[in-house]
Design a protein around this motif. Structure first.
Motif, PDB file in Angstrom:
ATOM      1  N   THR A   1       0.852  -1.183   0.000  1.00  0.00           N
ATOM      2  CA  THR A   1       0.000   0.000   0.000  1.00  0.00           C
ATOM      3  C   THR A   1       0.888   1.233   0.000  1.00  0.00           C
ATOM      4  N   ALA A   2       0.338   2.332  -0.419  1.00  0.00           N
ATOM      5  CA  ALA A   2       1.092   3.583  -0.398  1.00  0.00           C
ATOM      6  C   ALA A   2       0.325   4.579   0.453  1.00  0.00           C
ATOM      7  N   PRO A   3       0.849   4.967   1.590  1.00  0.00           N
ATOM      8  CA  PRO A   3       2.060   4.443   2.240  1.00  0.00           C
ATOM      9  C   PRO A   3       1.805   3.062   2.828  1.00  0.00           C
ATOM     10  N   PRO A   4       2.874   2.328   3.123  1.00  0.00           N
ATOM     11  CA  PRO A   4       2.693   0.999   3.729  1.00  0.00           C
ATOM     12  C   PRO A   4       1.840   1.090   5.000  1.00  0.00           C
ATOM     13  N   SER A   5       1.028   0.073   5.236  1.00  0.00           N
ATOM     14  CA  SER A   5       0.089   0.125   6.366  1.00  0.00           C
ATOM     15  C   SER A   5       0.432  -0.904   7.435  1.00  0.00           C
ATOM     16  N   ARG A   6       0.333  -0.469   8.672  1.00  0.00           N
ATOM     17  CA  ARG A   6       0.528  -1.354   9.814  1.00  0.00           C
ATOM     18  C   ARG A   6      -0.747  -2.172  10.002  1.00  0.00           C
ATOM     19  N   ILE A   7      -0.606  -3.469  10.167  1.00  0.00           N
ATOM     20  CA  ILE A   7      -1.756  -4.361  10.261  1.00  0.00           C
ATOM     21  C   ILE A   7      -2.670  -3.974  11.423  1.00  0.00           C
ATOM     22  N   ARG A   8      -2.113  -3.717  12.577  1.00  0.00           N
ATOM     23  CA  ARG A   8      -2.959  -3.372  13.717  1.00  0.00           C
ATOM     24  C   ARG A   8      -3.717  -2.057  13.488  1.00  0.00           C
ATOM     25  N   ASP A   9      -3.088  -1.092  12.801  1.00  0.00           N
ATOM     26  CA  ASP A   9      -3.789   0.160  12.469  1.00  0.00           C
ATOM     27  C   ASP A   9      -4.953  -0.114  11.524  1.00  0.00           C
ATOM     28  N   THR A  10      -4.744  -1.017  10.582  1.00  0.00           N
ATOM     29  CA  THR A  10      -5.811  -1.364   9.638  1.00  0.00           C
ATOM     30  C   THR A  10      -6.976  -2.024  10.374  1.00  0.00           C
ATOM     31  N   VAL A  11      -6.677  -2.896  11.326  1.00  0.00           N
ATOM     32  CA  VAL A  11      -7.735  -3.530  12.124  1.00  0.00           C
ATOM     33  C   VAL A  11      -8.523  -2.462  12.881  1.00  0.00           C
ATOM     34  N   ARG A  12      -7.814  -1.502  13.497  1.00  0.00           N
ATOM     35  CA  ARG A  12      -8.508  -0.421  14.217  1.00  0.00           C
ATOM     36  C   ARG A  12      -9.406   0.393  13.287  1.00  0.00           C
ATOM     37  N   LYS A  13      -8.934   0.656  12.076  1.00  0.00           N
ATOM     38  CA  LYS A  13      -9.749   1.414  11.109  1.00  0.00           C
ATOM     39  C   LYS A  13     -10.996   0.627  10.723  1.00  0.00           C
ATOM     40  N   TYR A  14     -10.854  -0.675  10.564  1.00  0.00           N
ATOM     41  CA  TYR A  14     -12.004  -1.532  10.260  1.00  0.00           C
ATOM     42  C   TYR A  14     -13.005  -1.479  11.407  1.00  0.00           C
TER      43      TYR A  14
ATOM     44  N   LEU B   1     -10.333  -4.244   2.557  1.00  0.00           N
ATOM     45  CA  LEU B   1      -9.256  -4.855   3.336  1.00  0.00           C
ATOM     46  C   LEU B   1      -8.145  -5.514   2.521  1.00  0.00           C
ATOM     47  N   PRO B   2      -8.433  -6.185   1.390  1.00  0.00           N
ATOM     48  CA  PRO B   2      -7.331  -6.826   0.664  1.00  0.00           C
ATOM     49  C   PRO B   2      -6.211  -5.857   0.259  1.00  0.00           C
ATOM     50  N   ARG B   3      -6.546  -4.604   0.045  1.00  0.00           N
ATOM     51  CA  ARG B   3      -5.502  -3.610  -0.289  1.00  0.00           C
ATOM     52  C   ARG B   3      -4.530  -3.419   0.861  1.00  0.00           C
ATOM     53  N   TYR B   4      -4.945  -3.820   2.060  1.00  0.00           N
ATOM     54  CA  TYR B   4      -4.147  -3.623   3.269  1.00  0.00           C
ATOM     55  C   TYR B   4      -3.607  -4.931   3.850  1.00  0.00           C
ATOM     56  N   GLY B   5      -3.721  -6.023   3.115  1.00  0.00           N
ATOM     57  CA  GLY B   5      -3.171  -7.296   3.568  1.00  0.00           C
ATOM     58  C   GLY B   5      -4.079  -8.115   4.467  1.00  0.00           C
ATOM     59  N   LEU B   6      -5.353  -7.746   4.525  1.00  0.00           N
ATOM     60  CA  LEU B   6      -6.307  -8.459   5.375  1.00  0.00           C
ATOM     61  C   LEU B   6      -7.521  -8.880   4.571  1.00  0.00           C
ATOM     62  N   GLU B   7      -8.281  -9.794   5.137  1.00  0.00           N
ATOM     63  CA  GLU B   7      -9.569 -10.159   4.568  1.00  0.00           C
ATOM     64  C   GLU B   7     -10.493 -10.618   5.678  1.00  0.00           C
ATOM     65  N   GLU B   8     -11.783 -10.474   5.422  1.00  0.00           N
ATOM     66  CA  GLU B   8     -12.774 -10.925   6.397  1.00  0.00           C
ATOM     67  C   GLU B   8     -12.904 -12.440   6.322  1.00  0.00           C
ATOM     68  N   THR B   9     -13.197 -13.053   7.472  1.00  0.00           N
ATOM     69  CA  THR B   9     -13.560 -14.465   7.486  1.00  0.00           C
ATOM     70  C   THR B   9     -15.080 -14.535   7.395  1.00  0.00           C
ATOM     71  N   ALA B  10     -15.596 -15.719   7.392  1.00  0.00           N
ATOM     72  CA  ALA B  10     -17.053 -15.897   7.365  1.00  0.00           C
ATOM     73  C   ALA B  10     -17.659 -15.773   8.761  1.00  0.00           C
ATOM     74  N   TYR B  11     -16.812 -15.591   9.777  1.00  0.00           N
ATOM     75  CA  TYR B  11     -17.274 -15.653  11.154  1.00  0.00           C
ATOM     76  C   TYR B  11     -17.483 -14.276  11.755  1.00  0.00           C
ATOM     77  N   GLU B  12     -18.644 -14.103  12.372  1.00  0.00           N
ATOM     78  CA  GLU B  12     -18.993 -12.856  13.028  1.00  0.00           C
ATOM     79  C   GLU B  12     -18.099 -12.638  14.247  1.00  0.00           C
TER      80      GLU B  12
END
Length: 157
Positions: free
Chosen positions: A34-47, A57-68
């Motif tokens: 990503t530009a700028p590179p993203s910290r995983i924990r920051d991305t989780v907080r933004k979500y 999320l895929p742009r930031y190295g994450l994806e949702e699971t099927a689980y709530e």
């Protein structure tokens, strides 16, 4: 590229322990694509705050699971557990650099001769001890969860 272990999540105590083990072994939990590179924990907080939606999320190295995510539900939020994407695992564990098998999912990171083992071979003893402690913590939590669900002990991925 599907996941062999669909219940994996980094947004619970087990996943946090695994992230801490990765960090102990020198993995910088920044997704470089990503530009700028993203910290995983920051991305989780933004979500969690609603600043990012699941399809982003895929742009930031994450994806949702099927689980709530039940913690989110208790807060009135409709969120899913998150897991690391395959491109993020490849970026962090660099199979070509480590000389290990290609990464198609978490199983390849944790395999007997997988990326985590190759990474540990180059780490300091103190880092290996910390990673081992954190991975043991994750495994204990997994076994406890499984025991609560089934009444038996085993590894759930």
């Amino acid at each position: 590229e599907g996941w062999a272990e669909p219940k994996r999540s980094l947004t619970n105590r087990k996943g946090e322990a695994e992230l801490q083990a990765f960090e102990a072994l020198g993995v910088d939990l920044v997704y470089p694509n990503t530009a700028p590179p993203s910290r995983i924990r920051d991305t989780v907080r933004k979500y969690w705050s609603g600043a990012l939606r699941g399809e982003q999320l895929p742009r930031y190295g994450l994806e949702e699971t099927a689980y709530e995510d039940m913690d989110a539900s208790r807060c009135g939020k409709d969120l899913k557990h998150l897991r690391l994407s395959v491109p993020a695992l490849r970026a962090w564990f660099e199979p070509e650099r480590l000389g290990c098998r290609q990464i198609h999912g978490y199983a390849d990171v944790f395999a007997e001769d997988g990326a985590l083992v190759h990474l540990a071979r180059t780490a300091r003893l103190g880092a290996i001890r910390k990673a081992r402690l954190k991975l043991g913590e994750s495994l204990q939590l997994r076994n406890s969860d499984l025991r609560n669900q089934t009444g038996s002990v085993g590894f759930d991925g």
